[in-house]
Design an enzyme around this catalytic site. Sequence first.
Site, PDB file in Angstrom:
ATOM      1  N   THR A  14       0.854  -1.184   0.000  1.00 28.08           N
ATOM      2  CA  THR A  14       0.000   0.000   0.000  1.00 28.08           C
ATOM      3  C   THR A  14       0.895   1.240   0.000  1.00 28.08           C
ATOM      4  O   THR A  14       2.009   1.223   0.508  1.00 28.08           O
ATOM      5  CB  THR A  14      -0.939   0.034   1.218  1.00 28.08           C
ATOM      6  N   GLY A  17       2.812   3.920  -4.773  1.00 27.24           N
ATOM      7  CA  GLY A  17       2.940   4.767  -5.946  1.00 27.24           C
ATOM      8  C   GLY A  17       4.136   5.693  -5.947  1.00 27.24           C
ATOM      9  O   GLY A  17       4.571   6.144  -7.001  1.00 27.24           O
ATOM     10  N   ILE A  20       8.873   5.930  -0.361  1.00 26.00           N
ATOM     11  CA  ILE A  20       9.332   4.665   0.207  1.00 26.00           C
ATOM     12  C   ILE A  20       8.574   3.496  -0.399  1.00 26.00           C
ATOM     13  O   ILE A  20       9.152   2.452  -0.709  1.00 26.00           O
ATOM     14  CB  ILE A  20       9.171   4.691   1.738  1.00 26.00           C
ATOM     15  N   LEU A  40      -3.920   5.227  -3.516  1.00 24.51           N
ATOM     16  CA  LEU A  40      -5.037   6.120  -3.820  1.00 24.51           C
ATOM     17  C   LEU A  40      -4.750   6.916  -5.089  1.00 24.51           C
ATOM     18  O   LEU A  40      -5.664   7.266  -5.837  1.00 24.51           O
ATOM     19  CB  LEU A  40      -5.254   7.059  -2.633  1.00 24.51           C
ATOM     20  N   VAL A  75      -6.902   3.151   1.732  1.00 20.92           N
ATOM     21  CA  VAL A  75      -6.886   2.310   2.929  1.00 20.92           C
ATOM     22  C   VAL A  75      -7.814   2.825   4.017  1.00 20.92           C
ATOM     23  O   VAL A  75      -8.101   2.108   4.986  1.00 20.92           O
ATOM     24  CB  VAL A  75      -5.459   2.149   3.487  1.00 20.92           C
ATOM     25  N   TYR A 166      -0.391  11.266  15.034  1.00 26.52           N
ATOM     26  CA  TYR A 166       0.363  10.387  14.134  1.00 26.52           C
ATOM     27  C   TYR A 166       1.271   9.460  14.945  1.00 26.52           C
ATOM     28  O   TYR A 166       1.318   8.253  14.692  1.00 26.52           O
ATOM     29  CB  TYR A 166       1.175  11.251  13.181  1.00 26.52           C
TER      30      TYR A 166
END
Length: 265
Positions: A14, A17, A20, A40, A75, A166
Amino acid sequence: MTDEPNADRVALVTGGGRGIGREICLGLARAGRRVAVADLRVPEATETAAMINAEFGSGGASDTSSTAIAVEMDVADADAVSAGLLAVADQLGPVEILVNCAGWDVLTPFVATDEDFWDRIIEINYKGPLRTTHGCLPAMIEAGYGRIVNIGSDAGRVGSSGEAVYAGAKGGIIAFTKTIAREVARRGITANVVCPGPTDTPLLDEIASATDTSDKIIGAMARAVPMKRIGQPHEVAAAVVFLCSEEAGYITGQTLSVSGGLTMA
């Protein structure tokens, strides 16, 4: 060419694109994996898949044969995750290697945040990996094989100013991964966490650019690292690819920082 047995296992990454995630996809392709690039951002996922197929696919320049597909996946959306997993199974087969790299954050003092912000951080960074893991584990258990690597953050190990929610989500991912590792250890499945420190990615640029002092922020991050530089995506990817390998089959429940010594624990 890799000599690793069962090299053509199916890997789902995931956030594959860019940044990392893209380097992880490329690294897994070099190991001969068939790679589902989930993101996405469909154009970026398509570009990553095309890079793999051009260089590593049948007839490409590399001796390693691999296949990659792009998969649209948000996700934060349970239905999108389910649809994406079905697409991967239909085109490549059941997921045997899962790397949860999708993430998002904005540097904001906790007192300046609200519940909508909390929800978005948690949906992407915490519940996202829960959704994909929940969707992939049954097939792994049935097959008696699996590799799960969740991308955490040093923020989740030691905290980080301006990233309270986060950091909390990434800390939750560390605890979640350890628990999954215990639950499936006898099923031939490993689960580990790789925690990057400050890394030169589009997300870091976006986070820094959202402030009035982006250059100072990135400079301060680099100075805080004992190696006095921020990391590169391929350096994080190398650790992930190893933990996804057959050689790492006796490593589970571990948290590895790839941060130039920023976190030593």
